[in-house]
Design a protein around this motif. Structure first.
Motif, PDB file in Angstrom:
ATOM      1  N   SER A 176       0.843  -1.197   0.000  1.00 14.84           N
ATOM      2  CA  SER A 176       0.000   0.000   0.000  1.00 14.84           C
ATOM      3  C   SER A 176       0.878   1.246   0.000  1.00 14.84           C
ATOM      4  CB  SER A 176      -0.904   0.031   1.232  1.00 14.84           C
ATOM      5  OG  SER A 176      -1.699  -1.128   1.269  1.00 14.84           O
ATOM      6  N   GLY A 177       0.404   2.280  -0.583  1.00 15.42           N
ATOM      7  CA  GLY A 177       1.151   3.532  -0.574  1.00 15.42           C
ATOM      8  C   GLY A 177       0.463   4.576  -1.431  1.00 15.42           C
ATOM      9  N   TYR A 178       1.021   5.768  -1.375  1.00 13.65           N
ATOM     10  CA  TYR A 178       0.467   6.864  -2.176  1.00 13.65           C
ATOM     11  C   TYR A 178       1.054   6.797  -3.589  1.00 13.65           C
ATOM     12  CZ  TYR A 178      -0.711   8.713   2.412  1.00 13.65           C
ATOM     13  OH  TYR A 178      -1.205   8.866   3.678  1.00 13.65           O
ATOM     14  N   GLN A 195       4.683   6.213  -2.578  1.00  5.80           N
ATOM     15  CA  GLN A 195       5.355   6.882  -1.455  1.00  5.80           C
ATOM     16  C   GLN A 195       4.826   6.318  -0.147  1.00  5.80           C
ATOM     17  OE1 GLN A 195       5.699  11.272  -1.487  1.00  5.80           O
ATOM     18  NE2 GLN A 195       5.327  11.163   0.718  1.00  5.80           N
ATOM     19  N   SER A 196       5.664   6.354   0.874  1.00  4.74           N
ATOM     20  CA  SER A 196       5.335   5.795   2.206  1.00  4.74           C
ATOM     21  C   SER A 196       4.837   4.356   2.088  1.00  4.74           C
ATOM     22  CB  SER A 196       4.281   6.649   2.909  1.00  4.74           C
ATOM     23  OG  SER A 196       4.669   7.989   2.932  1.00  4.74           O
ATOM     24  N   PRO A 197       5.597   3.483   1.431  1.00  2.50           N
ATOM     25  CA  PRO A 197       5.097   2.122   1.184  1.00  2.50           C
ATOM     26  C   PRO A 197       4.972   1.288   2.448  1.00  2.50           C
ATOM     27  CG  PRO A 197       7.401   2.284   0.590  1.00  2.50           C
ATOM     28  CD  PRO A 197       6.974   3.665   0.964  1.00  2.50           C
ATOM     29  N   GLU A 198       3.937   0.492   2.480  1.00  7.07           N
ATOM     30  CA  GLU A 198       3.729  -0.449   3.587  1.00  7.07           C
ATOM     31  C   GLU A 198       3.404  -1.815   3.007  1.00  7.07           C
ATOM     32  OE1 GLU A 198       0.777   1.276   6.122  1.00  7.07           O
ATOM     33  OE2 GLU A 198       2.310   2.334   7.256  1.00  7.07           O
ATOM     34  N   SER A 221       6.152  -1.232   7.719  1.00  5.97           N
ATOM     35  CA  SER A 221       6.602  -0.126   6.879  1.00  5.97           C
ATOM     36  C   SER A 221       7.895  -0.528   6.173  1.00  5.97           C
ATOM     37  CB  SER A 221       6.838   1.116   7.740  1.00  5.97           C
ATOM     38  OG  SER A 221       7.450   2.100   6.952  1.00  5.97           O
ATOM     39  N   LYS A 223      10.092   1.365   5.229  1.00  2.00           N
ATOM     40  CA  LYS A 223      11.145   2.316   5.618  1.00  2.00           C
ATOM     41  C   LYS A 223      11.873   2.876   4.382  1.00  2.00           C
ATOM     42  CE  LYS A 223      11.778   0.111  10.100  1.00  2.00           C
ATOM     43  NZ  LYS A 223      10.686  -0.854   9.909  1.00  2.00           N
ATOM     44  N   ALA A 224      11.089   3.170   3.399  1.00  2.00           N
ATOM     45  CA  ALA A 224      11.657   3.745   2.177  1.00  2.00           C
ATOM     46  C   ALA A 224      10.818   4.948   1.787  1.00  2.00           C
ATOM     47  CB  ALA A 224      11.630   2.716   1.057  1.00  2.00           C
ATOM     48  N   ASP A 225      11.427   5.862   1.069  1.00  4.09           N
ATOM     49  CA  ASP A 225      10.675   7.032   0.617  1.00  4.09           C
ATOM     50  C   ASP A 225       9.759   6.663  -0.539  1.00  4.09           C
ATOM     51  OD1 ASP A 225      11.796   8.732   2.464  1.00  4.09           O
ATOM     52  OD2 ASP A 225      13.553   9.099   1.203  1.00  4.09           O
TER      53      ASP A 225
ATOM     54  N   LEU B  14       1.821  14.842   1.588  1.00  2.00           N
ATOM     55  CA  LEU B  14       2.880  13.918   1.148  1.00  2.00           C
ATOM     56  C   LEU B  14       4.268  14.425   1.548  1.00  2.00           C
ATOM     57  CD1 LEU B  14       1.623  12.905  -2.419  1.00  2.00           C
ATOM     58  CD2 LEU B  14       1.586  11.524  -0.355  1.00  2.00           C
ATOM     59  N   LYS B  17       6.400  13.333   5.754  1.00  7.75           N
ATOM     60  CA  LYS B  17       6.455  11.867   5.673  1.00  7.75           C
ATOM     61  C   LYS B  17       5.762  11.186   6.848  1.00  7.75           C
ATOM     62  CE  LYS B  17       8.597  11.777   1.827  1.00  7.75           C
ATOM     63  NZ  LYS B  17      10.020  11.891   1.643  1.00  7.75           N
ATOM     64  N   SER B  20       2.046  11.587   6.472  1.00  4.75           N
ATOM     65  CA  SER B  20       1.506  10.739   5.391  1.00  4.75           C
ATOM     66  C   SER B  20       1.430   9.280   5.834  1.00  4.75           C
ATOM     67  CB  SER B  20       2.340  10.894   4.123  1.00  4.75           C
ATOM     68  OG  SER B  20       3.656  10.452   4.325  1.00  4.75           O
ATOM     69  N   LYS B  21       2.410   8.835   6.631  1.00  6.29           N
ATOM     70  CA  LYS B  21       2.371   7.463   7.155  1.00  6.29           C
ATOM     71  C   LYS B  21       1.215   7.301   8.133  1.00  6.29           C
ATOM     72  CE  LYS B  21       7.141   5.900   6.678  1.00  6.29           C
ATOM     73  NZ  LYS B  21       6.858   4.726   5.842  1.00  6.29           N
ATOM     74  N   LEU B  24      -1.966   7.085   6.190  1.00  4.83           N
ATOM     75  CA  LEU B  24      -2.061   5.785   5.511  1.00  4.83           C
ATOM     76  C   LEU B  24      -2.444   4.682   6.503  1.00  4.83           C
ATOM     77  CD1 LEU B  24      -1.616   4.667   2.618  1.00  4.83           C
ATOM     78  CD2 LEU B  24       0.655   3.965   3.360  1.00  4.83           C
ATOM     79  N   ARG B  25      -1.854   4.728   7.692  1.00  7.19           N
ATOM     80  CA  ARG B  25      -2.192   3.744   8.733  1.00  7.19           C
ATOM     81  C   ARG B  25      -3.662   3.879   9.138  1.00  7.19           C
ATOM     82  NH1 ARG B  25       2.281   1.269  11.644  1.00  7.19           N
ATOM     83  NH2 ARG B  25       3.662   0.734   9.903  1.00  7.19           N
TER      84      ARG B  25
END
Lengths: 263, 65
Positions: A176-178, A195-198, A221, A223-225, B14, B17, B20-21, B24-25
């Motif tokens: 999931s992510g933007y 972005q903000s991948p999970e 997470s 932990k990557a951009d 966005l 960070k 945005s996390k 998303l959560r």
């Protein structure tokens, strides 16, 4: 008889059709062009180019040395020096260059103008013949929502969230992510950027877990951009177009509030 | 440089960070709330952020120009 010379000249005279096509259809994520043979493409642009040259002749009211043109088109250079002098030919070449340059620029700009007109009136969304981009572009920019008659303005949402299902070995993983970008080759999607991948593992159907229930401890997470996901690895994915009724100032306040929490 | 049209509000979200996390959560935890009339509310300190699913929002979506 010089075939190469006549071919070059013919190509120059056919450029207006290509110029208009480029102005109209070439851009970011443009749809692939029609699959035409060389003869079909030349005939198509030939008809259009002939029309453009005819209009130009009507507008210009200048005498045209068709005798020279036909000799060059035929590639017959025998006694050409007797037909036209060197200095005279130089002037004709300059005029011919200026004419073609003007016609081609006008056709390209005409194509661009038509492109803007099509986009402004959403004709590219309504009529498949006038579609300017590939289908992924319309999907990721939320145009299908408008096609379905749902609220929302074309392609301007606050957030776009993608949940992509990927199989890794015997496990099914949801990323999931933007959605922030995507890459296509013609009509084919190559990869998406999140972005903000999970990541979380999809529960096996035998393990009872309501579909709408996600345990926080399951989410990991990355932990990557930015996370790059190849489309070839995706089984399927969902897209959510998110909007917020808050104003920009209010969103900025929320962002500042989050920053202050961390400090 | 992005080929996805995101509003300025979205870009602000966005850019932060951690926020945005957090959003998303919150969506992952209670995604169904996005489809409700009141939307999903994410509380950040004393502030709150409301999020709605564009395709099911009952009221007209206000879009930046």
């Amino acid at each position: 008889m010089n075939i190469a010379l006549s071919a070059v000249l013919l190509f120059i005279l056919l450029i207006p059709g290509f110029a208009l096509y480029n102005g109209l259809f070439v851009g970011s994520f443009s749809k692939p062009g029609p699959k035409l043979s060389l003869v079909e493409a030349l005939l198509g642009t030939g008809i259009f180019s002939l029309t453009i040259h005819a209009i130009a002749l009507l507008v210009l009211h200048q005498p045209v040395r068709f005798d020279i043109l036909t000799r060059l088109l035929g590639g017959d250079l025998k006694d050409f020096d007797k037909l036209v002098g060197n200095n005279e030919f130089k002037i004709y070449i300059l005029h011919f260059t200026a004419y073609n340059l003007t016609i081609n620029v006008v056709c390209f700009l005409l194509g661009r103008f038509c492109r803007l007109l099509i986009q402004a009136n959403l004709w590219d969304v309504r009529f498949s013949l006038l579609r300017l981009h590939n289908k992924w572009w319309y999907l990721f920019n939320g145009y299908y929502l408008d096609e379905l008659g749902r609220p929302g303005d074309r392609g301007n949402y606050d957030l776009i969230i993608v949940d992509a299902l990927v199989k890794s070995g015997s496990e099914f993983i949801i990323y999931s992510g933007y959605l922030i970008d995507f890459v296509c080759e013609g009509e084919l999607l190559e990869r998406i950027y999140l972005q903000s991948p999970e990541r979380r593992f999809l529960q096996h159907p035998d393990q009872e877990q309501p579909a709408d229930q996600v345990f926080q401890e399951d989410i990991y997470s990355l932990k990557a951009d930015i996370f790059c996901l190849n489309y070839s690895e995706i089984l399927n994915f969902t897209i959510r177009f998110i909007t917020s009724p808050e104003t920009i100032e209010e969103v900025e306040d929320v962002s500042k509030a989050e920053d202050s929490l961390d400090n | 440089m992005t080929n996805v049209r995101i509003s300025n509000k979205g870009k602000i979200l966005l850019k932060n960070k951690r926020l945005s996390k957090l959003v998303l959560r919150a969506i992952g935890k209670n995604g169904d709330a996005l489809n409700k009339k009141d939307g999903l509310t994410v509380v950040v300190g004393s502030k709150k952020l409301t999020l709605k699913n564009a395709s099911s929002a009952n009221d007209k979506v206000v879009v930046e120009k």
